[in-house]
Each structure stands twice: as structure tokens, then as C-alpha cells.
Design a protein around this motif. Structure first.
Motif, short mmCIF file in Angstrom:
data_model
loop_
_atom_site.label_atom_id
_atom_site.label_comp_id
_atom_site.label_asym_id
_atom_site.label_seq_id
_atom_site.Cartn_x
_atom_site.Cartn_y
_atom_site.Cartn_z
N ILE A 148 -5.73 -3.82 -17.02
CA ILE A 148 -5.83 -4.21 -15.61
C ILE A 148 -5.54 -3.01 -14.70
O ILE A 148 -5.03 -1.99 -15.14
N THR A 149 -5.84 -3.18 -13.43
CA THR A 149 -5.64 -2.09 -12.47
C THR A 149 -4.15 -1.88 -12.16
O THR A 149 -3.32 -2.78 -12.37
N THR A 150 -3.86 -0.75 -11.61
CA THR A 150 -2.50 -0.44 -11.16
C THR A 150 -2.02 -1.46 -10.14
O THR A 150 -0.89 -1.93 -10.21
N VAL A 151 -2.88 -1.82 -9.20
CA VAL A 151 -2.51 -2.80 -8.17
C VAL A 151 -2.24 -4.16 -8.80
O VAL A 151 -1.28 -4.85 -8.42
N ALA A 152 -3.03 -4.55 -9.79
CA ALA A 152 -2.80 -5.84 -10.47
C ALA A 152 -1.45 -5.80 -11.20
O ALA A 152 -0.69 -6.79 -11.16
N ARG A 153 -1.14 -4.70 -11.86
CA ARG A 153 0.16 -4.58 -12.54
C ARG A 153 1.30 -4.69 -11.52
O ARG A 153 2.31 -5.36 -11.75
N ARG A 154 1.15 -4.03 -10.38
CA ARG A 154 2.16 -4.10 -9.34
C ARG A 154 2.32 -5.53 -8.83
O ARG A 154 3.45 -5.98 -8.60
N ASP A 155 1.20 -6.25 -8.69
CA ASP A 155 1.28 -7.65 -8.25
C ASP A 155 2.03 -8.53 -9.25
O ASP A 155 2.85 -9.35 -8.86
N TRP A 156 1.73 -8.35 -10.54
CA TRP A 156 2.45 -9.12 -11.56
C TRP A 156 3.94 -8.82 -11.47
O TRP A 156 4.78 -9.74 -11.50
N ILE A 157 4.31 -7.54 -11.37
CA ILE A 157 5.72 -7.15 -11.30
C ILE A 157 6.37 -7.76 -10.06
O ILE A 157 7.48 -8.31 -10.12
N VAL A 173 0.86 -1.18 0.00
CA VAL A 173 0.00 0.00 0.00
C VAL A 173 0.90 1.24 0.00
O VAL A 173 1.88 1.29 0.73
N THR A 174 0.57 2.19 -0.85
CA THR A 174 1.36 3.42 -0.94
C THR A 174 0.76 4.44 0.02
O THR A 174 -0.46 4.59 0.10
#
Length: 183
Positions: A123-132, A44-45
Motif C-alpha cells: 500500500i501507499t505511504t499515505v495509506a500506511r499513515r492512515d492505518w497508523i 500533509v507533510t
């Protein structure tokens, strides 16, 4: 729409990581009571202050139900604090998560796969962060390469989330967590 979280005020020790030995950054593990006030056990930011000095950081799960984050030397010096100090913080989750930085190898793989790139963009920003995070959490280069290939295949087939990824780190057998503290 989610209810905004009020400011979270706490004190925490500023620690030096054991590795790498030449690290110029330090880190903070949030007290459990402060972490429980956040909207999620995963990344979480937050916008915050450290001894009155403003910062923004993405808190990471510590695998114990709490969070930790890096404190760069520049922020530590601006706040006038030293490693080992008990430091005053005030934080609050940001309204909109910032876009994650896409690693060059993933960016290149997505550029070569139109279907994966289209899902990525949707996809959402959070989903992109999860993939990364899932891709970069592998310890070996071969693991990372394999995860990029799997991610592109899954994204190309319409999968929007990294399957079976433990966003809290509590069930990941030590893949997430705060750094070990230097003695």
C-alpha cells in the motif's frame, strides 16, 4: 501527476497546549486561507521555514477544515520566537510523503501475519499513515488492541484502506483537532 503547490506564506500565533501542563512543545493552527492552499484537508507533510529557520512537519487536520502542527522547543529557540508571538511561516508540501514510524505493537502484529504484512508492504505511504492514525487515535488500550486486530484481518483479506476513516477530522465527532490552548 499533481501540479506542485507554490509556497504558502502566512503569520500565525505560537500557542502552548493546555495539556500536558509540562509540555515543552508549542503548536500553530494555520489560518484558513493558508490551509485552503494545501492539496488535501487531511494530513500533509510540508517543508518550511519559521522566521527563516528550516523545518519539516506533518500537518494534521484540525477538524474544522484547516491544519495544525507541533513546534518543538528546539525549533522555537533556533527561530528566536516565544509562545504567544505572531510568527512568519513559509511552507510547501513535500514531493514525496515520508514513511511513517510504525508503532512497535503494530509492527509485531504484522510480523505474525504474512498476508497482512504483504498488503502493508504494497500500500501507499499515505495509506500506511492512515492505518497508523486510525489505530493510535483510540483513547483506550483495549480500543487500540482491537483496532490492530481488525487492521491485520482487513489487510490480510486485501483491504488497502482503513474503512470509513475521516481523514479530514471534520466528521469524526472531535477525534481530531488542535490541542486546547493554555491560558
Amino acid at each position: 501527476m499533481a501540479k506542485p503547490v507554490a509556497s504558502i506564506i502566512f503569520k500565525a500565533k505560537l500557542s502552548r497546549p493546555a495539556e500536558p501542563k509540562a509540555a515543552t512543545w508549542s503548536f500553530v493552527v494555520l489560518p484558513a486561507a493558508a490551509s485552503k492552499q494545501l492539496p488535501t484537508r487531511s494530513m500533509v507533510t510540508v517543508d518550511g521555514t519559521m522566521e527563516g529557520q528550516a523545518f519539516q512537519a506533518t500537518l494534521e487536520p484540525d477538524g474544522q477544515g484547516s491544519h495544525w502542527f507541533k513546534v518543538e522547543k528546539k525549533l522555537r529557540e533556533a527561530a528566536g520566537v516565544a509562545i504567544g508571538d505572531s510568527v512568519a511561516f513559509e511552507i510547501a508540501p513535500v514531493e514525496k510523503e515520508p514513511e511513517p514510524s510504525v508503532p512497535a505493537d503494530l509492527k509485531q502484529a504484522l510480523a505474525g501475519n504474512a498476508a497482512a504484512k504483504a498488503t502493508w508492504a504494497d500500500i501507499t505511504t499515505v495509506a500506511r499513515r492512515d492505518w497508523i492514525h486510525w489505530i493510535t487515535s483510540g483513547k483506550k488500550a483495549e480500543t487500540r488492541e482491537k483496532r490492530i486486530a481488525v487492521a491485520c484481518d482487513k489487510l490480510a483479506s486485501g483491504s488497502r484502506r482503513a474503512c470509513c476513516f475521516d481523514r479530514s477530522g471534520m466528521y469524526s465527532k472531535g477525534n481530531m483537532g488542535a490541542p486546547a490552548e493554555a491560558e
